[in-house]
Design a protein around this motif. Structure first.
Motif, PDB file in Angstrom:
ATOM      1  N   VAL A   1       0.740  -1.047   0.066  1.00 25.88           N
ATOM      2  CA  VAL A   1      -0.200   0.132  -0.215  1.00 25.88           C
ATOM      3  C   VAL A   1       1.144   1.303   0.135  1.00 25.88           C
ATOM      4  O   VAL A   1       2.428   1.447   0.434  1.00 25.88           O
ATOM      5  N   LEU A   2       0.125   1.970  -1.128  1.00 23.06           N
ATOM      6  CA  LEU A   2       0.866   3.474  -0.430  1.00 23.06           C
ATOM      7  C   LEU A   2      -0.007   4.828  -0.236  1.00 23.06           C
ATOM      8  O   LEU A   2      -1.053   4.497  -0.808  1.00 23.06           O
ATOM      9  N   VAL A   3       0.859   5.664   0.424  1.00 19.82           N
ATOM     10  CA  VAL A   3      -0.257   6.139   1.319  1.00 19.82           C
ATOM     11  C   VAL A   3       0.439   7.849   1.093  1.00 19.82           C
ATOM     12  O   VAL A   3       1.753   7.815   1.227  1.00 19.82           O
ATOM     13  N   ALA A   4      -0.004   8.709   0.475  1.00 15.72           N
ATOM     14  CA  ALA A   4       0.417  10.066   0.237  1.00 15.72           C
ATOM     15  C   ALA A   4      -0.266  10.997   0.644  1.00 15.72           C
ATOM     16  O   ALA A   4      -1.861  11.111   0.177  1.00 15.72           O
ATOM     17  N   ALA A   5      -0.289  12.014   1.660  1.00 18.75           N
ATOM     18  CA  ALA A   5      -0.895  13.065   2.250  1.00 18.75           C
ATOM     19  C   ALA A   5      -0.547  14.551   2.704  1.00 18.75           C
ATOM     20  O   ALA A   5       0.708  13.490   3.490  1.00 18.75           O
ATOM     21  N   ASP A   6      -1.248  15.549   3.041  1.00 18.31           N
ATOM     22  CA  ASP A   6      -0.450  16.344   4.304  1.00 18.31           C
ATOM     23  C   ASP A   6      -1.593  16.272   5.068  1.00 18.31           C
ATOM     24  O   ASP A   6      -2.117  15.309   5.078  1.00 18.31           O
ATOM     25  N   GLU A   7      -1.359  17.259   5.815  1.00 20.82           N
ATOM     26  CA  GLU A   7      -2.107  17.640   7.132  1.00 20.82           C
ATOM     27  C   GLU A   7      -3.170  17.010   7.165  1.00 20.82           C
ATOM     28  O   GLU A   7      -3.923  16.863   8.300  1.00 20.82           O
TER      29      GLU A   7
ATOM     30  N   GLU B   1      -4.012  18.361  -0.744  1.00 19.70           N
ATOM     31  CA  GLU B   1      -4.032  19.508  -1.841  1.00 19.70           C
ATOM     32  C   GLU B   1      -4.223  19.499  -3.003  1.00 19.70           C
ATOM     33  O   GLU B   1      -3.365  18.241  -3.691  1.00 19.70           O
ATOM     34  N   ALA B   2      -4.543  19.739  -3.739  1.00 18.62           N
ATOM     35  CA  ALA B   2      -5.408  18.889  -4.744  1.00 18.62           C
ATOM     36  C   ALA B   2      -3.876  19.021  -5.997  1.00 18.62           C
ATOM     37  O   ALA B   2      -3.940  17.883  -6.696  1.00 18.62           O
ATOM     38  N   SER B   3      -2.613  20.189  -6.065  1.00 18.86           N
ATOM     39  CA  SER B   3      -1.747  19.678  -6.725  1.00 18.86           C
ATOM     40  C   SER B   3      -0.615  19.324  -6.579  1.00 18.86           C
ATOM     41  O   SER B   3      -0.086  18.566  -7.532  1.00 18.86           O
ATOM     42  N   MET B   4      -0.976  19.267  -5.124  1.00 20.23           N
ATOM     43  CA  MET B   4      -0.412  17.590  -4.757  1.00 20.23           C
ATOM     44  C   MET B   4      -0.913  16.570  -4.861  1.00 20.23           C
ATOM     45  O   MET B   4      -0.273  15.372  -5.222  1.00 20.23           O
ATOM     46  N   VAL B   5      -1.922  16.190  -5.088  1.00 23.67           N
ATOM     47  CA  VAL B   5      -2.098  14.964  -5.227  1.00 23.67           C
ATOM     48  C   VAL B   5      -2.543  15.423  -6.504  1.00 23.67           C
ATOM     49  O   VAL B   5      -1.915  13.903  -7.152  1.00 23.67           O
ATOM     50  N   ARG B   6      -2.366  15.550  -7.552  1.00 23.56           N
ATOM     51  CA  ARG B   6      -2.621  15.512  -9.593  1.00 23.56           C
ATOM     52  C   ARG B   6      -1.392  15.539  -8.968  1.00 23.56           C
ATOM     53  O   ARG B   6      -0.967  13.891 -10.122  1.00 23.56           O
ATOM     54  N   ALA B   7       0.181  15.628  -9.063  1.00 27.83           N
ATOM     55  CA  ALA B   7       1.402  15.272  -9.157  1.00 27.83           C
ATOM     56  C   ALA B   7       1.451  14.199  -8.341  1.00 27.83           C
ATOM     57  O   ALA B   7       2.523  13.553  -9.751  1.00 27.83           O
ATOM     58  N   VAL B   8       1.119  13.627  -7.802  1.00 27.32           N
ATOM     59  CA  VAL B   8       1.595  11.909  -6.980  1.00 27.32           C
ATOM     60  C   VAL B   8       0.944  10.894  -8.090  1.00 27.32           C
ATOM     61  O   VAL B   8       1.310  10.218  -9.124  1.00 27.32           O
ATOM     62  N   ARG B   9      -0.253  11.268  -8.775  1.00 28.60           N
ATOM     63  CA  ARG B   9      -0.838  10.246  -9.263  1.00 28.60           C
ATOM     64  C   ARG B   9      -0.498   9.907 -10.685  1.00 28.60           C
ATOM     65  O   ARG B   9      -0.446   9.429 -10.766  1.00 28.60           O
TER      66      ARG B   9
ATOM     67  N   THR C   1      -8.587  12.246  -3.637  1.00 33.18           N
ATOM     68  CA  THR C   1      -8.850  13.002  -2.889  1.00 33.18           C
ATOM     69  C   THR C   1      -8.115  14.562  -2.636  1.00 33.18           C
ATOM     70  O   THR C   1      -7.199  14.575  -1.784  1.00 33.18           O
ATOM     71  N   GLY C   2      -9.156  15.211  -3.556  1.00 37.75           N
ATOM     72  CA  GLY C   2      -7.997  16.960  -3.351  1.00 37.75           C
ATOM     73  C   GLY C   2      -8.981  17.872  -1.829  1.00 37.75           C
ATOM     74  O   GLY C   2      -9.892  17.872  -2.375  1.00 37.75           O
ATOM     75  N   TYR C   3      -8.724  17.111  -0.480  1.00 35.29           N
ATOM     76  CA  TYR C   3      -9.756  17.698  -0.050  1.00 35.29           C
ATOM     77  C   TYR C   3      -9.405  18.952   0.659  1.00 35.29           C
ATOM     78  O   TYR C   3     -11.038  19.884   0.767  1.00 35.29           O
TER      79      TYR C   3
END
Length: 284
Positions: free
Chosen positions: A149-155, A230-238, A255-257
Motif C-alpha cells: 500500500v502507498l499512502v501520500a497525504a498532507d496534514e 492539497e489538489a495540486s499535490m494529489v494530481r502530481a503524485v497520481r 481526493t483533493g481535500y
C-alpha cells in the motif's frame, strides 16, 4: 435521512472538551445522546459537520426533511443555513459515547477552523454520519491481492491516515509519505512491522511529497495507492504513479481535500455544479 435503510442520519452534538494537539491542530471531543447510534466503518470514515452562522447558537439544518435533506438545505438562504464541511471521524468510543474530530487550523480563513479555535464545552453542532458500518463513507479499499500500500497525504488528511493505519491488516506492507506545515504536528502513528513512514515539513514552501515519491525506489508490484490533501499535490503524485510508473489507474484512489487559492465555498459551488468529483472542504 433517519430511516434504518439509509446508512446515514443526523446527529445532534455538543462539545465536551478541546485539546491543542499540535501547532496546527485542535482535537474536539463531542458528546450527545445521538452518538449511541453512531457507527464508524474505520479507515477514512467521513461525515458532514454543519457549523452555525455568526450570531447563531446552533446551525440551521433541515433535520426533519428526511432523505430530501440536501434539497431542503439548499433551499435555505445561504446566509442562514448551517455551513457544511466534510470531516474524518478520527475516533468513536463507547461508555461514554464520544466522537473525536481533529481540525487542521488555518486561523480565520475558514469557518470550520475559526469555529474550532473558539469552541467551548456546550457548543453545538449537527452532523450527518453513519449509523451502520457498511455505509460507503470510506474510500480506502485495497484489493485482497494488493502486494503493498502507498499512502501520500498532507496534514488535512492526517486523521484519515491514522484510521487507515489502524485498519490495515497485518502482513500488508505500507509506505507512507506525510507533509505538515509545522514540525510539531508530527505525531505517533499506528503501525506495525512493514509500515514505513516518511515525514516532511513544508516550512512555507511547496509540498515535497511529489518529488520525493518520483525519486523513490518503490517496491515491486502495483500497489494500492491512496492520495489525499492539497489538489495540486494529489494530481502530481497520481500523474507519477499512473503516467510515469505505469500503475493501473484503478489501483489509485485520490481526493483533493483543498486547493491552494480557493476558498471552501468556491469548492462547494464547483462541486454542486458538477465540476469536481469529490466533496470539498474536508478537514478545513
Amino acid at each position: 435521512m433517519t430511516t434504518s435503510e439509509n446508512p446515514f442520519r443526523f446527529f445532534h452534538l455538543h462539545v465536551l472538551r478541546t485539546e491543542q494537539i499540535g501547532p496546527g491542530f485542535v482535537r474536539v471531543t463531542f458528546g450527545g445522546e445521538d452518538l449511541k447510534a453512531f457507527v464508524s466503518d474505520g479507515r477514512d470514515q467521513r461525515l458532514k459537520l454543519f457549523f452555525p452562522q455568526p450570531g447563531q447558537d446552533e446551525p440551521v439544518v433541515p433535520v426533519e426533511a428526511g432523505d430530501d435533506w440536501f434539497a431542503a438545505w439548499m433551499a435555505i438562504d445561504a446566509g442562514e443555513r448551517g455551513i457544511m464541511r466534510t470531516y474524518t471521524a478520527r475516533d468513536a468510543r463507547r461508555d461514554p459515547d464520544e466522537l473525536d474530530i481533529d481540525f487542521a487550523m488555518h486561523g480565520d480563513t475558514g469557518p470550520a477552523s475559526r469555529w474550532a479555535a473558539n469552541a467551548v464545552p456546550g457548543a453545538r453542532l449537527v452532523a450527518i454520519g453513519p449509523q451502520r458500518t457498511d455505509n460507503g463513507g470510506a474510500d480506502f479499499a485495497p484489493p485482497k491481492d494488493a502486494p503493498w500500500v502507498l499512502v501520500a497525504a498532507d496534514e488535512t488528511a492526517l486523521p484519515a491516515v491514522e484510521g487507515i493505519l489502524r485498519w490495515l491488516p497485518g502482513g500488508l506492507p505500507a509506505h507512507v509519505w506525510l507533509s505538515v506545515a509545522h514540525d510539531g504536528d508530527r505525531r505517533e502513528l499506528p503501525g506495525r512491522a512493514g509500515t514505513n513512514v516518511r515525514w516532511f515539513v513544508r516550512n512555507g514552501s511547496g509540498d515535497p511529497i511529489p518529488e520525493a515519491i518520483a525519486a523513490a525506489d518503490l517496491p515491486e508490484g502495483t500497489p494500492y495507492a491512496w492520495i489525499a490533501g492539497e489538489a495540486s499535490m494529489v494530481r502530481a503524485v497520481r500523474r507519477n504513479l499512473v503516467r510515469d510508473r505505469g500503475y493501473d489507474r484503478k489501483s489509485v484512489t485520490f481526493t483533493g481535500y483543498w486547493r491552494r487559492g480557493a476558498t471552501d465555498d468556491d469548492l462547494l459551488v464547483e462541486s454542486l455544479a458538477g465540476q469536481e468529483p469529490h466533496l470539498p472542504g474536508k478537514d478545513d
